[in-house]
Scaffold this active site. Structure first.
Site, PDB file in Angstrom:
ATOM      1  N   ASP A  81     -29.101  -0.932 -35.624  1.00 25.38           N
ATOM      2  CA  ASP A  81     -28.934   0.056 -36.485  1.00 25.38           C
ATOM      3  C   ASP A  81     -27.541   0.769 -36.506  1.00 25.38           C
ATOM      4  OD1 ASP A  81     -30.365   3.452 -35.830  1.00 25.38           O
ATOM      5  OD2 ASP A  81     -30.293   2.323 -37.743  1.00 25.38           O
ATOM      6  N   GLY A 184     -32.179  13.378 -37.395  1.00 19.29           N
ATOM      7  CA  GLY A 184     -32.380  14.476 -36.666  1.00 19.29           C
ATOM      8  C   GLY A 184     -33.418  15.442 -37.144  1.00 19.29           C
ATOM      9  N   HIS A 211     -34.239   6.327 -43.858  1.00 19.69           N
ATOM     10  CA  HIS A 211     -33.602   6.684 -42.596  1.00 19.69           C
ATOM     11  C   HIS A 211     -33.846   8.148 -42.490  1.00 19.69           C
ATOM     12  CE1 HIS A 211     -30.575   3.847 -41.296  1.00 19.69           C
ATOM     13  NE2 HIS A 211     -31.203   2.999 -42.248  1.00 19.69           N
ATOM     14  N   ASN A 233     -37.085   4.291 -40.260  1.00 15.02           N
ATOM     15  CA  ASN A 233     -36.382   4.665 -39.185  1.00 15.02           C
ATOM     16  C   ASN A 233     -36.934   5.830 -38.408  1.00 15.02           C
ATOM     17  OD1 ASN A 233     -35.315   2.402 -40.109  1.00 15.02           O
ATOM     18  ND2 ASN A 233     -33.306   3.107 -39.368  1.00 15.02           N
ATOM     19  N   ASP A 235     -36.166   7.837 -34.718  1.00 15.55           N
ATOM     20  CA  ASP A 235     -35.480   7.866 -33.218  1.00 15.55           C
ATOM     21  C   ASP A 235     -35.795   9.299 -32.800  1.00 15.55           C
ATOM     22  OD1 ASP A 235     -31.951   7.708 -32.302  1.00 15.55           O
ATOM     23  OD2 ASP A 235     -33.775   7.809 -31.297  1.00 15.55           O
ATOM     24  N   THR A 236     -35.385  10.369 -33.500  1.00 19.52           N
ATOM     25  CA  THR A 236     -35.539  11.709 -32.757  1.00 19.52           C
ATOM     26  C   THR A 236     -37.050  12.121 -32.199  1.00 19.52           C
ATOM     27  OG1 THR A 236     -33.663  12.486 -34.232  1.00 19.52           O
ATOM     28  CG2 THR A 236     -35.166  14.175 -33.160  1.00 19.52           C
TER      29      THR A 236
HETATM   30  O1  G3H Z   1     -31.344   5.014 -37.888  1.00 23.08           O
HETATM   31  C1  G3H Z   1     -31.915   5.703 -37.161  1.00 23.08           C
HETATM   32  C2  G3H Z   1     -32.849   6.669 -38.223  1.00 23.08           C
HETATM   33  O2  G3H Z   1     -32.389   6.986 -39.108  1.00 23.08           O
HETATM   34  C3  G3H Z   1     -33.513   7.923 -37.039  1.00 23.08           C
HETATM   35  O3  G3H Z   1     -33.575   9.161 -37.952  1.00 23.08           O
HETATM   36  O4  G3H Z   1     -33.456  10.497 -35.894  1.00 23.08           O
HETATM   37  O5  G3H Z   1     -34.234  11.494 -37.813  1.00 23.08           O
HETATM   38  O6  G3H Z   1     -35.959   9.859 -36.795  1.00 23.08           O
HETATM   39  P1  G3H Z   1     -34.162  10.171 -37.118  1.00 23.08           P
HETATM   40 ZN    ZN Z   2     -30.444   6.065 -39.654  1.00 27.37          ZN
END
Ligand code: G3H
Ligand code: ZN
Length: 299
Positions: A81, A184, A211, A233, A235-236
């Protein structure tokens, strides 16, 4: 069941659902992602971001993911990523990822933008090497960022013209576009530019990537998926699940220690007592997203 991202996102776009791409940073987060996919029978992408390099050697996390993958009964891809340089992308290619993102939209500092020409140059070089190895390539055009004014929209949102030109210039398999999401948490309710996404999707058949998926309202997610987004995507949201579980568990432990101390007993320390609930919380957060993306039951 290890496949390329292309094997997952092309059918997803054709059938109107999205495949979640979830960031792993340690054993518990990786186990949670595999566990969620098994329980929901969902194809998925597990991704390592370049910034993980400062926390653990990618070889270590990669070996763990490969070991978990050997037991998987649903198709998945291993993805780099936000690879910001040719060198980092090559390091992950050599590791054996089946998919990677070359993020030429920003310089290696991850903040200052690259010019269109610089983006094309680094993306082309990485794509040539990755495609020679049968690896799927994602690239980005436009600048992620929350939209709160027309000026923001003009500055950030990807235009259909630049998206078509960019894909023509670099020949990638998936395209990350700026449609009002941000990495985020959002400040207030995000404004997703569905009209812009519709324009782009009308002119480009390749799978589009969202993203900054955390915090995007479910109805906006479903609308974006219906318009051509096939990779989202996250992550947060996984990090938030981890934090909430750790904080709750530490409170539990503090209470237990207070009782033990009061009874003159001996405290028992076990890292797993703190981490096991975080794995469960992260697994539930991932399952929730797989349901909303429509990938549950598609394995
Ligand atoms: O590449 C990773 C993401 O774009 C995560 O975005 O942290 O807002 O879920 P996010
Ligand atoms: Zn991203």
């Amino acid at each position: 069941m290890l496949v390329t991202s292309k094997d997952l996102v092309v059918p997803a776009r054709a059938q109107g659902y999205a495949v979640g791409a979830f960031n792993a940073v340690n054993m518990e987060s990786a186990q949670a992602i595999f566990g969620a996919a098994e329980e929901t029978r969902s194809p998925f992408i597990i991704q390592i971001t370049q910034t993980t390099l400062s926390y653990a050697e990618p070889e270590e996390l990669f070996a763990l993911i490969v070991a978990l993958g050997k037991k998987a009964t649903v198709p998945f891809a291993i993805h780099l990523d936000h690879g910001r340089s040719f060198e980092v992308c090559m390091r992950f290619l050599r590791l054996g990822v089946t998919s990677l993102m070359v993020d030429g939209s920003l310089q290696e500092d991850g903040k200052s933008p690259r010019s269109y020409e610089e983006n094309v140059d680094v993306t082309r070089r990485v794509a040539a090497a990755a495609h020679a190895m049968g690896v799927t390539v994602e690239a980005e055009i436009g600048r992620l960022g929350q939209i709160s004014s027309e000026a923001d929209a003009a500055e950030h949102l990807t235009t259909a013209e630049e998206a078509v030109r960019f894909v023509g210039d670099v020949g990638v398999d998936m395209l990350a576009v700026a449609i009002g999401t941000t990495h985020g948490l959002f400040k207030g309710r995000p404004r997703i530019a569905h009209d812009r996404l519709q324009e782009i999707a009308a002119r480009l058949a390749l799978p589009l990537v969202m993203h900054g998926g955390t915090g995007v309202p479910d109805e906006d997610v479903r609308r974006a998926v219906s318009l051509g987004v096939a990779k989202i995507n996250i992550d947060t949201q996984i990090r938030v699940a981890f934090y909430d579980a750790v904080i709750a568990q530490v409170h539990e432990v503090e209470k237990a220690f207070a009782e033990t101390d009061a009874a003159g007993g001996v405290r028992k320390y076990d890292v797993r007592k703190i981490l096991a609930p975080t794995r469960e919380a992260m697994r539930r957060a991932v399952m929730d997203r797989m349901a909303v993306f429509g990938s549950a039951g598609k394995a």
